[in-house]
Design a protein around this motif. Sequence first.
Motif, PDB file in Angstrom:
ATOM      1  N   LEU A  44       0.824  -1.213   0.000  1.00 41.29           N
ATOM      2  CA  LEU A  44       0.000   0.000   0.000  1.00 41.29           C
ATOM      3  C   LEU A  44       0.855   1.258   0.000  1.00 41.29           C
ATOM      4  CD1 LEU A  44      -2.561  -1.292   2.603  1.00 41.29           C
ATOM      5  CD2 LEU A  44      -3.065  -0.800   0.209  1.00 41.29           C
ATOM      6  N   GLN A  45       2.176   1.073  -0.023  1.00 39.60           N
ATOM      7  CA  GLN A  45       3.107   2.206  -0.019  1.00 39.60           C
ATOM      8  C   GLN A  45       2.786   3.177   1.115  1.00 39.60           C
ATOM      9  OE1 GLN A  45       5.628   1.068  -2.135  1.00 39.60           O
ATOM     10  NE2 GLN A  45       5.659   2.982  -3.244  1.00 39.60           N
ATOM     11  N   LEU A  46       2.572   2.623   2.289  1.00 36.18           N
ATOM     12  CA  LEU A  46       2.230   3.447   3.443  1.00 36.18           C
ATOM     13  C   LEU A  46       3.234   3.238   4.571  1.00 36.18           C
ATOM     14  CD1 LEU A  46       0.195   5.255   5.060  1.00 36.18           C
ATOM     15  CD2 LEU A  46      -0.976   3.137   5.697  1.00 36.18           C
ATOM     16  N   ALA A  47       3.786   4.351   5.032  1.00 31.79           N
ATOM     17  CA  ALA A  47       4.702   4.317   6.182  1.00 31.79           C
ATOM     18  C   ALA A  47       3.999   4.963   7.363  1.00 31.79           C
ATOM     19  CB  ALA A  47       5.987   5.067   5.857  1.00 31.79           C
ATOM     20  N   ILE A  48       4.025   4.298   8.497  1.00 32.68           N
ATOM     21  CA  ILE A  48       3.342   4.810   9.692  1.00 32.68           C
ATOM     22  C   ILE A  48       4.356   5.052  10.804  1.00 32.68           C
ATOM     23  CG2 ILE A  48       1.626   4.307  11.487  1.00 32.68           C
ATOM     24  CD1 ILE A  48       0.148   2.556   9.481  1.00 32.68           C
ATOM     25  N   PHE A  49       4.258   6.243  11.385  1.00 30.65           N
ATOM     26  CA  PHE A  49       5.076   6.567  12.547  1.00 30.65           C
ATOM     27  C   PHE A  49       4.164   6.765  13.749  1.00 30.65           C
ATOM     28  CE2 PHE A  49       7.645   7.889   8.967  1.00 30.65           C
ATOM     29  CZ  PHE A  49       8.924   7.510   9.331  1.00 30.65           C
ATOM     30  N   VAL A  50       4.560   6.192  14.857  1.00 28.73           N
ATOM     31  CA  VAL A  50       3.839   6.428  16.096  1.00 28.73           C
ATOM     32  C   VAL A  50       4.679   7.425  16.883  1.00 28.73           C
ATOM     33  CG1 VAL A  50       2.859   5.387  18.171  1.00 28.73           C
ATOM     34  CG2 VAL A  50       3.006   4.052  16.052  1.00 28.73           C
ATOM     35  N   HIS A  51       4.142   8.622  17.060  1.00 28.06           N
ATOM     36  CA  HIS A  51       4.916   9.693  17.675  1.00 28.06           C
ATOM     37  C   HIS A  51       4.487   9.963  19.115  1.00 28.06           C
ATOM     38  CE1 HIS A  51       7.288  10.591  14.333  1.00 28.06           C
ATOM     39  NE2 HIS A  51       6.742  11.697  13.886  1.00 28.06           N
ATOM     40  N   GLY A  52       5.463  10.041  19.977  1.00 29.49           N
ATOM     41  CA  GLY A  52       5.227  10.504  21.336  1.00 29.49           C
ATOM     42  C   GLY A  52       4.979  12.012  21.267  1.00 29.49           C
ATOM     43  N   CYS A  53       3.907  12.479  21.900  1.00 31.54           N
ATOM     44  CA  CYS A  53       3.508  13.895  21.770  1.00 31.54           C
ATOM     45  C   CYS A  53       4.585  14.849  22.279  1.00 31.54           C
ATOM     46  CB  CYS A  53       2.203  14.123  22.512  1.00 31.54           C
ATOM     47  SG  CYS A  53       0.862  13.132  21.837  1.00 31.54           S
ATOM     48  N   PHE A  54       5.199  14.502  23.385  1.00 29.69           N
ATOM     49  CA  PHE A  54       6.228  15.385  23.940  1.00 29.69           C
ATOM     50  C   PHE A  54       7.438  15.447  23.019  1.00 29.69           C
ATOM     51  CE2 PHE A  54      10.085  15.950  26.514  1.00 29.69           C
ATOM     52  CZ  PHE A  54       9.834  17.231  26.969  1.00 29.69           C
ATOM     53  N   TRP A  55       7.959  14.307  22.631  1.00 30.19           N
ATOM     54  CA  TRP A  55       9.195  14.239  21.836  1.00 30.19           C
ATOM     55  C   TRP A  55       9.079  14.875  20.478  1.00 30.19           C
ATOM     56  CZ3 TRP A  55      12.949  13.311  24.848  1.00 30.19           C
ATOM     57  CH2 TRP A  55      12.782  12.470  25.941  1.00 30.19           C
ATOM     58  N   HIS A  56       7.873  14.838  19.907  1.00 30.31           N
ATOM     59  CA  HIS A  56       7.723  15.349  18.551  1.00 30.31           C
ATOM     60  C   HIS A  56       6.934  16.645  18.502  1.00 30.31           C
ATOM     61  CE1 HIS A  56       9.567  11.798  16.642  1.00 30.31           C
ATOM     62  NE2 HIS A  56       9.124  11.196  17.726  1.00 30.31           N
ATOM     63  N   GLY A  57       6.719  17.243  19.666  1.00 34.84           N
ATOM     64  CA  GLY A  57       6.120  18.569  19.728  1.00 34.84           C
ATOM     65  C   GLY A  57       4.696  18.650  19.213  1.00 34.84           C
ATOM     66  N   ARG A  98       3.240   7.189   1.071  1.00 34.95           N
ATOM     67  CA  ARG A  98       2.444   8.130   1.840  1.00 34.95           C
ATOM     68  C   ARG A  98       2.847   7.917   3.299  1.00 34.95           C
ATOM     69  NH1 ARG A  98      -3.300   5.976   0.091  1.00 34.95           N
ATOM     70  NH2 ARG A  98      -2.326   4.441  -1.207  1.00 34.95           N
ATOM     71  N   VAL A  99       2.756   8.980   4.059  1.00 36.50           N
ATOM     72  CA  VAL A  99       3.227   8.941   5.438  1.00 36.50           C
ATOM     73  C   VAL A  99       2.074   9.257   6.367  1.00 36.50           C
ATOM     74  CG1 VAL A  99       4.801   9.985   7.125  1.00 36.50           C
ATOM     75  CG2 VAL A  99       5.556   9.629   4.752  1.00 36.50           C
ATOM     76  N   MET A 100       1.914   8.441   7.380  1.00 38.23           N
ATOM     77  CA  MET A 100       0.862   8.680   8.363  1.00 38.23           C
ATOM     78  C   MET A 100       1.496   8.766   9.742  1.00 38.23           C
ATOM     79  SD  MET A 100      -2.524   6.413   8.863  1.00 38.23           S
ATOM     80  CE  MET A 100      -3.699   6.813  10.127  1.00 38.23           C
ATOM     81  N   ILE A 101       1.165   9.841  10.437  1.00 39.37           N
ATOM     82  CA  ILE A 101       1.649  10.022  11.799  1.00 39.37           C
ATOM     83  C   ILE A 101       0.503   9.695  12.747  1.00 39.37           C
ATOM     84  CG2 ILE A 101       2.608  11.656  13.490  1.00 39.37           C
ATOM     85  CD1 ILE A 101       4.419  11.233  11.036  1.00 39.37           C
ATOM     86  N   ILE A 102       0.748   8.784  13.641  1.00 31.15           N
ATOM     87  CA  ILE A 102      -0.254   8.498  14.667  1.00 31.15           C
ATOM     88  C   ILE A 102       0.294   9.017  15.992  1.00 31.15           C
ATOM     89  CG2 ILE A 102      -1.549   6.737  15.914  1.00 31.15           C
ATOM     90  CD1 ILE A 102      -1.458   5.034  13.383  1.00 31.15           C
ATOM     91  N   TRP A 103      -0.389  10.010  16.545  1.00 32.85           N
ATOM     92  CA  TRP A 103       0.051  10.599  17.809  1.00 32.85           C
ATOM     93  C   TRP A 103      -0.412   9.728  18.964  1.00 32.85           C
ATOM     94  CZ3 TRP A 103       3.518  14.384  17.676  1.00 32.85           C
ATOM     95  CH2 TRP A 103       3.629  15.124  16.493  1.00 32.85           C
ATOM     96  N   GLU A 104       0.492   9.663  19.922  1.00 36.78           N
ATOM     97  CA  GLU A 104       0.241   8.869  21.124  1.00 36.78           C
ATOM     98  C   GLU A 104      -1.110   9.216  21.773  1.00 36.78           C
ATOM     99  OE1 GLU A 104       3.398   9.705  23.770  1.00 36.78           O
ATOM    100  OE2 GLU A 104       3.037   7.957  25.024  1.00 36.78           O
ATOM    101  N   CYS A 105      -1.434  10.520  21.811  1.00 38.45           N
ATOM    102  CA  CYS A 105      -2.659  10.949  22.491  1.00 38.45           C
ATOM    103  C   CYS A 105      -3.915  10.444  21.780  1.00 38.45           C
ATOM    104  CB  CYS A 105      -2.685  12.469  22.628  1.00 38.45           C
ATOM    105  SG  CYS A 105      -2.723  13.357  21.055  1.00 38.45           S
ATOM    106  N   LYS A 106      -3.795  10.156  20.472  1.00 34.03           N
ATOM    107  CA  LYS A 106      -4.977   9.713  19.710  1.00 34.03           C
ATOM    108  C   LYS A 106      -5.304   8.253  19.957  1.00 34.03           C
ATOM    109  CE  LYS A 106      -5.300  13.661  17.554  1.00 34.03           C
ATOM    110  NZ  LYS A 106      -6.233  14.643  18.096  1.00 34.03           N
ATOM    111  N   LEU A 107      -4.362   7.545  20.564  1.00 36.07           N
ATOM    112  CA  LEU A 107      -4.560   6.104  20.744  1.00 36.07           C
ATOM    113  C   LEU A 107      -5.587   5.775  21.826  1.00 36.07           C
ATOM    114  CD1 LEU A 107      -0.927   4.990  20.097  1.00 36.07           C
ATOM    115  CD2 LEU A 107      -2.935   4.370  18.754  1.00 36.07           C
TER     116      LEU A 107
END
Length: 129
Positions: A44-57, A98-107
Motif C-alpha cells: 500500500l506504499q504506506l509508512a506509519i510513525f507512532v509519535h510521542g507527543c512530547f518528543w515530537h512537539g 504516503r506517510v501517516m503520523i499516529i500521535w500517542e494521544c490519539k490512541l
Amino acid sequence: MRAVRTSGTSAELAVADILRHLKLRARRNVKALPGSPDFVLRTLQLAIFVHGCFWHGHTCYRGARAPKTNIAYWSAKIARNKTRDTRVRRALNALGYRVMIIWECKLKGPDAVAARIARTIARPLAKYG
Ligand SMILES: [Zn+2]
C-alpha cells in the motif's frame, strides 16, 4: 535521536493491534527506509510513525507540557525532532510512500485511529507528496 524513539512502546503495540484488527500486514521498524518507519505496509506504499507527543512537539496538552529542568536542552531536542520528521516525510514521499503520523494521544480512541488508517489506504497515492 535513536534513544528517544518509541520502539516497542505500548503506543506502538496499540497500533500493531489496530493493524491486526484491520487485517493489514505491516513490517516493523523498517531501517531500509528514511526515518525507520515504525510500520510499513509495502504493497500500500504506506509508512506509519507512532509519535510521542512530547518528543515530537504535538499541539496537544502532552506536547505543550513544559519540562521542569533543562528547558533549553529539551526544546532544542524537540525542535530537531520536528525538523527531522519533516525531512523524513519528504524523503518518503519522494520514494512514493504516503506517510501517516499516529500521535500517542490519539490512541485513546483506537476506533478513530483504525478509521483513519482505513481512509488513508483508500485514498489514491497521488494525493500525497
Ligand atoms: Zn498529542
